[in-house]
Design a protein around this motif. Structure first.
Motif, PDB file in Angstrom:
ATOM      1  N   ALA A   1      25.034 -25.992  17.435  1.00 42.88           N
ATOM      2  CA  ALA A   1      25.621 -25.966  18.066  1.00 42.88           C
ATOM      3  C   ALA A   1      26.612 -27.161  18.763  1.00 42.88           C
ATOM      4  CB  ALA A   1      24.518 -25.789  19.373  1.00 42.88           C
ATOM      5  N   PRO A   2      27.743 -26.921  19.240  1.00 43.62           N
ATOM      6  CA  PRO A   2      28.717 -27.720  19.475  1.00 43.62           C
ATOM      7  C   PRO A   2      28.247 -29.015  19.538  1.00 43.62           C
ATOM      8  CG  PRO A   2      29.481 -26.094  20.730  1.00 43.62           C
ATOM      9  CD  PRO A   2      27.769 -25.852  20.183  1.00 43.62           C
ATOM     10  N   ASP A   3      27.078 -29.328  20.776  1.00 44.94           N
ATOM     11  CA  ASP A   3      26.790 -30.415  21.257  1.00 44.94           C
ATOM     12  C   ASP A   3      25.810 -31.305  19.721  1.00 44.94           C
ATOM     13  OD1 ASP A   3      24.298 -28.859  21.610  1.00 44.94           O
ATOM     14  OD2 ASP A   3      23.203 -30.415  22.160  1.00 44.94           O
ATOM     15  N   ILE A   4      25.464 -31.057  18.996  1.00 47.55           N
ATOM     16  CA  ILE A   4      24.809 -31.340  17.880  1.00 47.55           C
ATOM     17  C   ILE A   4      25.903 -31.349  17.164  1.00 47.55           C
ATOM     18  CG2 ILE A   4      23.386 -31.009  16.016  1.00 47.55           C
ATOM     19  CD1 ILE A   4      22.224 -31.054  18.090  1.00 47.55           C
ATOM     20  N   GLN A   5      26.632 -30.723  17.107  1.00 48.38           N
ATOM     21  CA  GLN A   5      28.356 -31.318  16.016  1.00 48.38           C
ATOM     22  C   GLN A   5      28.766 -32.834  16.407  1.00 48.38           C
ATOM     23  OE1 GLN A   5      30.999 -27.499  16.071  1.00 48.38           O
ATOM     24  NE2 GLN A   5      29.752 -27.283  14.530  1.00 48.38           N
ATOM     25  N   LYS A   6      28.880 -32.445  17.667  1.00 43.21           N
ATOM     26  CA  LYS A   6      29.158 -33.998  18.592  1.00 43.21           C
ATOM     27  C   LYS A   6      28.316 -35.507  17.849  1.00 43.21           C
ATOM     28  CE  LYS A   6      31.304 -32.347  22.299  1.00 43.21           C
ATOM     29  NZ  LYS A   6      31.611 -31.868  24.270  1.00 43.21           N
ATOM     30  N   LYS A   7      26.819 -34.698  17.746  1.00 44.28           N
ATOM     31  CA  LYS A   7      26.221 -36.336  17.884  1.00 44.28           C
ATOM     32  C   LYS A   7      26.071 -36.763  15.984  1.00 44.28           C
ATOM     33  CE  LYS A   7      22.658 -35.025  21.060  1.00 44.28           C
ATOM     34  NZ  LYS A   7      21.208 -34.299  21.192  1.00 44.28           N
TER      35      LYS A   7
ATOM     36  N   TYR B   1      29.292 -36.318  14.277  1.00 41.44           N
ATOM     37  CA  TYR B   1      30.702 -36.767  14.356  1.00 41.44           C
ATOM     38  C   TYR B   1      30.258 -37.978  14.714  1.00 41.44           C
ATOM     39  CZ  TYR B   1      34.481 -38.052  15.253  1.00 41.44           C
ATOM     40  OH  TYR B   1      36.492 -39.156  15.738  1.00 41.44           O
ATOM     41  N   LYS B   2      29.551 -38.158  15.752  1.00 33.68           N
ATOM     42  CA  LYS B   2      28.988 -39.948  16.173  1.00 33.68           C
ATOM     43  C   LYS B   2      29.204 -40.241  14.976  1.00 33.68           C
ATOM     44  CE  LYS B   2      27.439 -42.568  20.088  1.00 33.68           C
ATOM     45  NZ  LYS B   2      26.756 -42.912  20.760  1.00 33.68           N
TER      46      LYS B   2
ATOM     47  N   ARG C   1      23.245 -32.422   9.042  1.00 36.70           N
ATOM     48  CA  ARG C   1      24.377 -32.342   9.914  1.00 36.70           C
ATOM     49  C   ARG C   1      25.468 -32.653  10.287  1.00 36.70           C
ATOM     50  NH1 ARG C   1      20.608 -34.794  15.732  1.00 36.70           N
ATOM     51  NH2 ARG C   1      19.115 -33.294  15.229  1.00 36.70           N
TER      52      ARG C   1
END
Length: 72
Positions: A36-42, A44-45, A16
Motif C-alpha cells: 500500500a502507498p503508506d507502507i511504501q512511504k515508510k 522509503y523513509k 518492504r
C-alpha cells in the motif's frame, strides 16, 4: 539527494524495501510495488535513513542499525 535512484519492483511480501550501493557512490533503492502507498512511504523513509547514517559502511550489529533506521 542526486545520487539515489528509486525503483518500484515486485518483491516478496516480507520485504518492504532494500538499498544497493554502487561503485560510483550512487544508491538504488528498491521499494516493494505490492505494498500500500503508506507502507511504501515508510519503506522509503527507512531506506533513506540507512543512506543518511551511512549504514553500508557500518559494521555495528544489524539489529542496532535496523532499530536506529526505524526510530527516526
Amino acid at each position: 539527494m542526486n545520487n539515489v535512484i528509486i525503483r518500484f519492483i515486485s518483491l516478496p511480501h516480507t520485504i518492504r524495501g532494500v538499498t544497493v550501493t554502487n561503485p560510483d557512490l550512487t544508491y538504488n533503492v528498491y521499494i516493494n510495488s505490492n505494498l500500500a502507498p503508506d507502507i511504501q512511504k515508510k519503506a522509503y523513509k527507512h531506506e533513506m535513513q540507512h543512506i543518511g547514517y551511512d549504514d553500508f559502511e557500518n559494521f555495528d550489529n544489524i539489529a542496532k542499525i535496523e532499530r536506529r533506521a526505524e526510530n527516526n
